[in-house]
Design an enzyme around this catalytic site. Structure first.
Site, PDB file in Angstrom:
ATOM      1  N   ASP A   1      -6.882   9.602 -13.821  1.00 37.41           N
ATOM      2  CA  ASP A   1      -5.950  10.709 -14.085  1.00 37.41           C
ATOM      3  C   ASP A   1      -4.859  10.854 -13.022  1.00 37.41           C
ATOM      4  O   ASP A   1      -4.378  11.962 -12.777  1.00 37.41           O
ATOM      5  CB  ASP A   1      -6.704  12.046 -14.217  1.00 37.41           C
ATOM      6  N   HIS A   2      -4.481   9.755 -12.386  1.00 34.79           N
ATOM      7  CA  HIS A   2      -3.394   9.803 -11.406  1.00 34.79           C
ATOM      8  C   HIS A   2      -2.214   9.030 -11.996  1.00 34.79           C
ATOM      9  O   HIS A   2      -2.160   7.808 -11.898  1.00 34.79           O
ATOM     10  CB  HIS A   2      -3.814   9.147 -10.079  1.00 34.79           C
ATOM     11  N   LEU A   3      -1.308   9.755 -12.612  1.00 30.01           N
ATOM     12  CA  LEU A   3      -0.248   9.101 -13.384  1.00 30.01           C
ATOM     13  C   LEU A   3       0.963   8.825 -12.508  1.00 30.01           C
ATOM     14  O   LEU A   3       1.532   9.733 -11.914  1.00 30.01           O
ATOM     15  CB  LEU A   3       0.153   9.998 -14.561  1.00 30.01           C
TER      16      LEU A   3
END
Lengths: 188, 529
Positions: free
Chosen positions: B465-467
């Site tokens: 979830d680290h875009l």
């Protein structure tokens, strides 16, 4: 009736009286949404007996003497909602346990080895609901799944560790308590 | 006749990044409007939603999931077409997705920002660490970051690193017993453990109470000790910004001289509104930001909008240690093993971070025992025994930007407002696969040192979830979307406040860098208005 303890019966009766009273006054559904299908759709006596049987079976399966009767109603309803044949499965399981004289749950694995897979699954589904506080399987990256909520703080899985960790969102008190191990560490 | 504007600056998105930019601008006397697709929800409601949820491991579940403002787990919100199903847990409400993070607030180290120059792979940042450093200080104060002033966060066992012009605002919290035991044993074989700087302050900060170890940073801190973006929504409003909820931006309107003239947004009842401003900041995270640009046909002369998508795609390890270490006491994570954060190996394979997860493990422990038909009194005994020994390691890998890893507006699915949802094409390259082999060797060592019994050591790729990368920052207009100021090359009044600008991912959670860049954006705009 040999496995049900008196205190459990009392708890159950209290709970049932609340439920029936609620239904008489207004509507059971207004107060106990989980109860709608049972008490609204089918004759009360049938459900009462089924839940009482379910509570007894749950106490046998978990090896506990006094499970919460209100939670029993929620577990029963959730399992019934998940599987319309659950009442039959529950009856078959209880019968098989009686036939095998399964009293001490330490013998469960040996018992399961002699039984149909579906019957073992029913037993695990009941125990799982009591311990985890929900039924069904969580889907990770989905907005929906087949799970049903039963209880959070009442989930039996927290009892064995309640002196050492927390039920998440609740607290043991203050910052940095966590630098020390639980008091029980020497015997854990 | 002078042109009239609805605001000096319009910020699209009320997450941590947008709200910090909005607050800085409002504080400097600028008129600011913030647009948020979702609604404001008080913390207590989210906590109650969590407590009564049947899927507590699903971190989006306690949050609103409206047809006009869906969470990222809503069916068809993301359609994956690549090798890996990218499903980051993104939220739409005031405060954004920092409602459920674990508040890890690392800084990049200087070498992370010069990957191409030093190691010949990926891209460099167009700015150097020294330019960002003063804004890291601002961001750490804004979030109330607790950290160690002495650790070498590059993981090389040297002096304090990266350089700091000011100490951390808050000292580190005490190490959990769990962290202490694993560190003391595993570090004996030269694995270097580093405390994780975090915005879960253990001393009161900015109206937030001290962390009390409720062990629920994800999906919601019940007491608001952990920073979440709603803090700066409140600060921005108090400083005079206007926050409009139920307002989904769907079009950026081009004006004269290459400027953006207006934003169009739609409410849940279908009403459309057009607002004008001197400057626009899109702060709608690393997927929605490029989508809005692509739908609006803006900022994409480089053809790089929506490309170069990076997550810190990861793996995991769970095992039972040979002694009680008692995870679940204190915050949900505290740091990890950083040997592979930096070094010449980055020419060959990606950097690696192993983090210790410290969540109450009872659900996973119990499910595993029941799967093995352990019931009755033995079940209770084993829950205690195994919960005390449960070790969970979450590994992340540095990704490289590739043009074929994309996010696009969906051509198949629309939300209730008629706005296209997302199509993602994502795969993991050999640079990362080579690092996975290294990580698995580490796993074997960790298990051996801790006398462990493996529960799971081959999870496959996992979402983190680290875009990043999707509106990539660079020093050339030909191959990047924004310059080092986060200003789009094509429209000088359009800035992007998202970790999507990050061109070299490193292994650290990128939110603090995003907040630092956002405060810097606000400073740049404030000087120009």
């Amino acid at each position: 009736m040999k496995f049900i303890k008196n205190n459990a019966v009392k708890t159950l009766r209290l709970s049932r009286r609340e439920l029936l009273g609620g239904m008489a006054a207004v509507s059971a559904a207004a107060f106990f949404p989980w109860a709608t299908r049972t008490w609204a759709d089918s004759p009360g006596a049938t459900s009462e007996q089924a839940i009482q049987d379910f509570l007894m079976l749950s106490e046998r399966l978990t090896g506990r003497e006094a499970l919460d009767a209100r939670i029993a109603g929620r577990v029963w309803q959730a399992l019934l909602d998940s599987d319309e044949r659950f009442a039959d499965r529950q009856r078959l399981l209880a019968q098989a346990m009686d036939d095998a004289n399964l009293i001490d749950m330490r013998s469960f694995k040996a018992f399961a080895a002699t039984q149909p897979e579906a019957l073992t699954q029913t037993a695990v589904a009941i125990i799982s609901a009591w311990y985890l506080g929900f039924t069904g399987s969580v889907q990770g990256h989905s907005a929906t799944d087949n799970t049903r909520f039963i209880t959070y703080t009442g989930a039996l899985m927290f009892e064995p560790t309640i002196d050492a960790t927390v039920i998440p969102t609740y607290s043991r008190g203050h910052s940095d308590y966590w630098v020390d191990p639980p008091a029980s560490i020497a015997t854990d | 006749m002078a042109t009239q504007f609805d605001a000096d600056v319009i910020v699209i998105g009320s997450g941590a990044l947008g709200n910090n930019a909005a607050f800085e601008l409002a504080q400097q006397g600028k008129s600011v409007i913030i647009l948020e697709a979702g609604e404001h929800v008080p913390r207590w409601k989210i906590v109650e939603n969590f407590r009564t949820s049947s899927r507590k491991g699903n971190f989006n579940d306690p949050y609103p999931n409206a047809p006009w403002a869906p969470t990222s787990y809503q069916e068809n919100y993301i359609e994956n077409t690549g090798d890996f199903d990218l499903f980051p847990g993104m939220l739409k409400l005031v405060g954004g997705t920092t409602w459920h993070w674990a508040a890890a607030t690392w800084r990049y180290i200087p070498n992370d920002m010069k990957l191409k120059t030093l190691y010949g792979v990926g891209r460099d940042w167009p700015i150097e660490y020294d330019e960002l450093e003063p804004y890291y200080v601002c961001a750490e104060k804004a979030l109330g970051v607790s950290g160690s002033d002495t650790d070498d966060q590059s993981g090389q066992g040297g002096d304090a690193w990266p350089p700091r012009s000011e100490p951390y605002p808050v000292s580190p919290e005490g190490d959990t017993y769990y962290f202490q035991r694993i560190r003391d044993r595993i570090s004996a074989e030269d694995y270097r453990f580093i405390h994780e700087p975090n915005a879960r302050t253990h001393k009161p900060w900015d109206g937030r109470p001290a962390c009390s170890g409720n062990n629920n940073c994800m999906p919601v801190c019940p007491i608001g000790a952990m920073y979440s973006g709603d803090v700066h929504a409140r600060h921005a409003e108090n400083a005079g910004a206007k926050l409009i909820t139920d307002a989904t931006a769907y079009h950026l309107e081009k004006g004269d001289n290459g400027k953006i003239a207006a934003v169009h947004y739609r409410s849940s009842n279908g009403d459309d509104t057009r607002l004008t401003a001197k400057y626009f900041i899109v702060a709608a995270h690393g997927l929605e930001t490029p989508k809005l640009l692509l739908l609006s046909e803006v900022a994409n002369s480089s053809d790089q909008v929506g490309r170069n998508l990076m997550d810190h795609t990861g793996m995991g390890l769970q095992f039972l240690a040979d002694e009680p270490v008692w995870p679940g006491r204190g915050p949900v994570q505290q740091g990890g093993i950083f040997n592979w954060r930096d070094g010449d190996f980055r020419r060959e394979h990606s950097a690696i971070k192993h983090a210790l997860t410290n969540m109450v493990p009872n659900t996973a422990v119990t499910q595993r025992l029941l799967d093995n038909l352990i019931v009755g009194p033995e079940l209770d005994d084993r829950i205690r025994h195994d919960a005390a020994r449960w070790v969970d390691i979450s590994t992340v890998f540095e990704m490289l930007p590739h043009a074929h890893n994309t996010v696009r507006p969906s051509t198949r699915y629309k939300d209730a407002l008629g706005i296209p949802m997302l199509t993602v094409n994502y795969s993991v390259d050999n640079y990362v696969k080579a690092a996975a082999d290294v990580a698995k060797r580490d796993y074997a060592n960790f298990v051996r040192i801790m006398g462990g019994q493996v529960i799971e050591d081959d999870t496959g790729w996992q979402n983190r979830d680290h875009l990043m990368g999707t509106v990539i920052m660079g020093d050339r207009a030909e191959d990047s979307v924004v310059n080092g100021e986060c200003r789009t090359w094509d429209h000088d009044n359009l800035f992007l406040a998202t970790t999507g600008v990050i061109p070299a991912s490193g292994v650290i959670n990128p939110t603090l860098a995003g907040v630092a860049l956002s405060i810097r954006i606000a400073d740049i705009i404030a000087k120009e208005i």
